[in-house]
Design a protein around this motif. Structure first.
Motif, mmCIF file in Angstrom:
data_model
loop_
_atom_site.group_PDB
_atom_site.id
_atom_site.type_symbol
_atom_site.label_atom_id
_atom_site.label_comp_id
_atom_site.label_asym_id
_atom_site.label_seq_id
_atom_site.Cartn_x
_atom_site.Cartn_y
_atom_site.Cartn_z
ATOM 1 N N LEU A 72 0.827 -1.209 0.000
ATOM 2 C CA LEU A 72 0.000 0.000 0.000
ATOM 3 C C LEU A 72 0.859 1.256 0.000
ATOM 4 O O LEU A 72 0.613 2.189 -0.778
ATOM 5 C CB LEU A 72 -0.927 0.000 1.217
ATOM 6 C CG LEU A 72 -1.808 1.251 1.387
ATOM 7 C CD1 LEU A 72 -2.677 1.476 0.162
ATOM 8 C CD2 LEU A 72 -2.667 1.128 2.642
ATOM 9 N N LEU A 73 1.878 1.293 0.855
ATOM 10 C CA LEU A 73 2.740 2.473 0.922
ATOM 11 C C LEU A 73 3.473 2.698 -0.400
ATOM 12 O O LEU A 73 3.662 3.841 -0.827
ATOM 13 C CB LEU A 73 3.748 2.313 2.063
ATOM 14 C CG LEU A 73 3.167 2.353 3.480
ATOM 15 C CD1 LEU A 73 4.261 2.091 4.507
ATOM 16 C CD2 LEU A 73 2.490 3.684 3.749
ATOM 17 N N LYS A 74 3.854 1.607 -1.052
ATOM 18 C CA LYS A 74 4.532 1.717 -2.336
ATOM 19 C C LYS A 74 3.617 2.319 -3.380
ATOM 20 O O LYS A 74 4.035 3.152 -4.194
ATOM 21 C CB LYS A 74 5.006 0.330 -2.805
ATOM 22 C CG LYS A 74 5.768 0.350 -4.122
ATOM 23 C CD LYS A 74 6.235 -1.049 -4.494
ATOM 24 C CE LYS A 74 6.972 -1.033 -5.832
ATOM 25 N NZ LYS A 74 7.420 -2.405 -6.219
ATOM 26 N N SER A 75 2.343 1.916 -3.377
ATOM 27 C CA SER A 75 1.396 2.446 -4.360
ATOM 28 C C SER A 75 1.060 3.909 -4.076
ATOM 29 O O SER A 75 0.832 4.695 -5.004
ATOM 30 C CB SER A 75 0.104 1.611 -4.371
ATOM 31 O OG SER A 75 -0.572 1.705 -3.132
ATOM 32 N N LEU A 76 1.052 4.278 -2.803
ATOM 33 C CA LEU A 76 0.772 5.665 -2.440
ATOM 34 C C LEU A 76 1.947 6.579 -2.786
ATOM 35 O O LEU A 76 1.762 7.705 -3.249
ATOM 36 C CB LEU A 76 0.459 5.769 -0.942
ATOM 37 C CG LEU A 76 -0.890 5.223 -0.486
ATOM 38 C CD1 LEU A 76 -0.959 5.204 1.031
ATOM 39 C CD2 LEU A 76 -2.035 6.037 -1.052
ATOM 40 N N GLY A 77 3.159 6.073 -2.559
ATOM 41 C CA GLY A 77 4.335 6.885 -2.810
ATOM 42 C C GLY A 77 4.324 8.132 -1.944
ATOM 43 O O GLY A 77 3.800 8.130 -0.826
ATOM 44 N N MET A 88 -9.214 3.382 -3.649
ATOM 45 C CA MET A 88 -8.953 2.490 -4.771
ATOM 46 C C MET A 88 -7.584 1.812 -4.635
ATOM 47 O O MET A 88 -7.418 0.628 -4.960
ATOM 48 C CB MET A 88 -9.013 3.265 -6.099
ATOM 49 C CG MET A 88 -10.353 3.941 -6.358
ATOM 50 S SD MET A 88 -11.744 2.785 -6.245
ATOM 51 C CE MET A 88 -13.139 3.876 -6.535
ATOM 52 N N LEU A 89 -6.612 2.542 -4.123
ATOM 53 C CA LEU A 89 -5.273 1.981 -3.938
ATOM 54 C C LEU A 89 -5.263 0.930 -2.829
ATOM 55 O O LEU A 89 -4.515 -0.043 -2.899
ATOM 56 C CB LEU A 89 -4.275 3.100 -3.616
ATOM 57 C CG LEU A 89 -3.955 4.052 -4.779
ATOM 58 C CD1 LEU A 89 -3.102 5.214 -4.301
ATOM 59 C CD2 LEU A 89 -3.240 3.303 -5.905
ATOM 60 N N ILE A 90 -6.095 1.119 -1.815
ATOM 61 C CA ILE A 90 -6.208 0.122 -0.752
ATOM 62 C C ILE A 90 -6.737 -1.180 -1.325
ATOM 63 O O ILE A 90 -6.244 -2.270 -1.024
ATOM 64 C CB ILE A 90 -7.127 0.626 0.381
ATOM 65 C CG1 ILE A 90 -6.459 1.780 1.133
ATOM 66 C CG2 ILE A 90 -7.458 -0.514 1.353
ATOM 67 C CD1 ILE A 90 -7.371 2.472 2.138
#
Length: 201
Positions: A72-77, A88-90
């Motif tokens: 999740l943290l990687k997708s959020l950046g 949506m990212l979650i």
């Protein structure tokens, strides 16, 4: 005495060997001998780093939970995202390639099952479930009244878990993980759009 800096490496090797062994043999048949053999290390090393099989299993669960958080943290950046984008990212993080990898899905299923009998695994399962619900609630609160946000968060969490479980248990089903993502995202969009229409009226 282990070389300086080898502890994290050895621990990670044993965790990965545990995940792979459980995926292949199942929880009940997995022994310290199997794990140490797969890792290419002596059985005594496990006792040195973890103390027991149970502690190694618990460390493996924490590792999988940590992987989910890292996805999740990687997708959020470091970029700014809206509440809807964050939701949506979650969803995507819970169906990432890491989370649906064969060995990981088998281990998640094993740990969920064992958590009904093991207090520590049950606690970890609750922590993981609560984290998902809280992450969803954090974003939903920016979009919906608090009571609706709570209901939406719990429903979305249940959908994520349910679709993930359905996908993990049967690859013969027509559903794939992209469809599961689509269903979860569709529900989120529907809830948000309903609120927007309500505000307009």
């Amino acid at each position: 005495m282990p070389k300086l800096g080898m502890t994290p490496i050895r621990r990670q090797e044993l965790i990965e060997a545990t995940i792979e062994t459980i995926a292949e043999l199942g929880y009940q048949k997995t022994t310290l001998t199997h794990i140490s053999k797969r890792a290419g290390l002596s059985s005594g090393i496990i006792s040195h780093y973890f103390g027991s099989k149970q502690e190694l299993i618990e460390a493996s669960v924490r590792y999988l939970i940590g992987e989910l958080k890292r996805d999740l943290l990687k997708s959020l950046g470091e970029r700014e995202v809206s509440a809807e984008e964050r939701l949506m990212l979650i969803v995507e993080a819970n169906f990432s390639s890491t989370q649906i990898a064969s060995a990981n899905t088998k281990n998640w299923l094993t740990f969920w099952s064992q958590s009904m009998h093991d207090p520590m695994l049950k606690r970890l399962q609750r922590v993981n479930s609560k984290r998902l619900a809280n992450n969803l609630l954090f974003s939903f609160k920016e979009l919906l009244p608090i009571e609706q946000a709570k209901k939406a968060a719990l429903t979305t969490a249940a959908m994520i878990d349910g679709f993930w479980l359905r996908f993990a248990l049967s690859h013969e089903l027509s559903m794939n993980h992209q469809q599961a993502i689509g269903f979860c995202k569709g529900y989120i969009k529907q809830i948000i759009e309903s609120q927007e229409v309500h505000e307009i009226l």
